[in-house]
Scaffold this motif. Structure first.
Motif, PDB file in Angstrom:
ATOM      1  N   SER A  73      41.463  34.305  48.298  1.00  0.00           N
ATOM      2  CA  SER A  73      40.917  33.138  47.582  1.00  0.00           C
ATOM      3  C   SER A  73      39.758  33.518  46.668  1.00  0.00           C
ATOM      4  O   SER A  73      38.688  32.899  46.675  1.00  0.00           O
ATOM      5  CB  SER A  73      40.451  32.074  48.590  1.00  0.00           C
ATOM      6  OG  SER A  73      41.513  31.659  49.412  1.00  0.00           O
ATOM      7  N   LEU A  74      39.975  34.544  45.868  1.00  0.00           N
ATOM      8  CA  LEU A  74      38.955  35.043  44.958  1.00  0.00           C
ATOM      9  C   LEU A  74      39.110  34.428  43.582  1.00  0.00           C
ATOM     10  O   LEU A  74      40.212  34.110  43.142  1.00  0.00           O
ATOM     11  CB  LEU A  74      39.038  36.570  44.848  1.00  0.00           C
ATOM     12  CG  LEU A  74      38.777  37.346  46.141  1.00  0.00           C
ATOM     13  CD1 LEU A  74      39.129  38.812  45.964  1.00  0.00           C
ATOM     14  CD2 LEU A  74      37.321  37.200  46.565  1.00  0.00           C
ATOM     15  N   LYS A  75      38.005  34.291  42.883  1.00  0.00           N
ATOM     16  CA  LYS A  75      38.025  33.802  41.514  1.00  0.00           C
ATOM     17  C   LYS A  75      38.548  34.873  40.561  1.00  0.00           C
ATOM     18  O   LYS A  75      39.288  34.599  39.631  1.00  0.00           O
ATOM     19  CB  LYS A  75      36.625  33.375  41.080  1.00  0.00           C
ATOM     20  CG  LYS A  75      36.553  32.781  39.685  1.00  0.00           C
ATOM     21  CD  LYS A  75      35.105  32.532  39.262  1.00  0.00           C
ATOM     22  CE  LYS A  75      34.450  31.489  40.131  1.00  0.00           C
ATOM     23  NZ  LYS A  75      33.072  31.168  39.642  1.00  0.00           N
ATOM     24  N   ASP A  76      38.156  36.134  40.831  1.00  0.00           N
ATOM     25  CA  ASP A  76      38.614  37.226  39.975  1.00  0.00           C
ATOM     26  C   ASP A  76      38.448  38.560  40.691  1.00  0.00           C
ATOM     27  O   ASP A  76      37.658  38.678  41.642  1.00  0.00           O
ATOM     28  CB  ASP A  76      37.855  37.265  38.658  1.00  0.00           C
ATOM     29  CG  ASP A  76      38.716  37.763  37.493  1.00  0.00           C
ATOM     30  OD1 ASP A  76      39.742  38.416  37.766  1.00  0.00           O
ATOM     31  OD2 ASP A  76      38.385  37.484  36.345  1.00  0.00           O
ATOM     32  N   VAL A  77      39.212  39.543  40.234  1.00  0.00           N
ATOM     33  CA  VAL A  77      39.166  40.901  40.775  1.00  0.00           C
ATOM     34  C   VAL A  77      39.215  41.870  39.602  1.00  0.00           C
ATOM     35  O   VAL A  77      39.981  41.673  38.659  1.00  0.00           O
ATOM     36  CB  VAL A  77      40.362  41.179  41.720  1.00  0.00           C
ATOM     37  CG1 VAL A  77      40.317  42.621  42.230  1.00  0.00           C
ATOM     38  CG2 VAL A  77      40.366  40.201  42.889  1.00  0.00           C
TER      39      VAL A  77
END
Length: 303
Positions: A73-77
């Motif tokens: 559930s990350l916004k960005d990587v």
């Protein structure tokens, strides 16, 4: 071209050509101008990233990033290559470029402690954002900001906790938390646009181990209790749950659960020795954006 710029080109090309997003939508996604998007798309063609399909390297990176975003559930990587002479420096440079591109006048940037955080700060140019304020989340940060005293360059406004990271007793730590000079800075952290932290792995590479904050016997004891990582000096197990210990009661630091109330919490870590630690940190659900290397990302994406 460094790995951050290449990675950003991959993302822009993927969103535009594969997800059919408009330049305006991409501009809002990554907080960059449409003029820059056009420039990046042009560079993608020149570099032959865009041909009749996205190049295989770009496709693999984007696919891997999407898996991690969904799984944790990350916004960005942002993923950098693993085959580099200085992995921490490479990851730190990518994070520094992202932070610098998103910092505006009068923004607050929260900082943790450690070598990687130090490398990030060292790679940010504050020339165009001299009113940026750095807010320390822990005591003992001055050592890691020594690079700001070198070079003839503009410096951000520093709001550093005037105390060590760890003290001799729990009672002394409690007294220090009551000091106005410390409380005022800790309260400022809630207004930060971004927060950047490292992830400790309770190994010989970990900052609190290298700085001899923990003895060898204490390390063995912590591992026997199931500790696999530390975040800002607080210990967690593989599921991301806190493991309380007397050491954490003697530190001057922001508890990692507090980070859930902040926007844009950026974790920067990589390398085989940190696989389990990074996974545990992601399980706390406090991290929004992850900067790591390809081999670590592959490990994290496994079911």
């Amino acid at each position: 071209m460094n790995s951050y710029e290449q990675n950003l080109i991959f993302k822009i090309a993927w969103a535009y050509f594969m997800e059919n997003k408009t330049q305006q939508e991409i501009s809002e996604m990554y907080n960059i101008s449409r003029a820059k998007i056009m420039k990046l798309l042009s560079e993608a063609k020149e570099l032959k990233i865009i041909q009749f399909k996205i190049s295989s390297d770009a496709s693999n990176f984007i696919s891997l990033e999407q898996k991690l975003k969904t799984k944790y559930s990350l916004k960005d990587v942002f993923i950098t290559p693993s085959n580099t002479n200085d992995l921490n420096e490479s990851i730190a440079k990518s994070a520094a470029m992202f932070i610098q591109e998103n910092l505006c006048e009068n923004d607050f940037l929260n900082i943790g402690f450690g070598d990687t955080v130090s490398k990030i700060i060292n790679n940010i140019s504050f020339d165009n954002t001299s009113s940026t304020s750095l807010i320390s989340l822990t005591g003992g940060v001055n050592y890691y900001l020594s690079s700001l005293e070198t070079f003839n360059r503009k410096k951000p406004n520093l709001h550093i906790l005037p105390c060590p990271f760890s003290v001799s007793s729990e009672d002394l730590a409690k007294q220090l938390y009551k000091e106005n000079s410390i409380n005022e800075i800790l309260k400022m952290s809630q207004f930060a646009k971004m927060t950047v932290i490292g992830i400790g792995a309770i190994s010989k590479y970990d900052t609190i181990v290298k700085d001899q904050k923990l003895t060898p016997n204490e390390i063995i004891f912590l591992k026997n209790k199931g500790v696999v990582a530390d975040i800002l000096g607080y210990f967690i197990d593989s599921n991301g749950n806190e493991v309380e210990d007397s050491f954490s009661k003697k530190i001057i630091s922001t508890h990692f659960n507090y980070l859930k109330n902040l926007q844009n919490v950026i974790a920067v870590a990589g390398g085989e020795h940190k696989y389990e630690a990074i996974k545990a940190a992601l399980n706390t659900n406090i991290i929004n954006i992850l900067f790591t290397d390809e081999n670590t990302a592959i490990y994290l994406a496994k079911d």
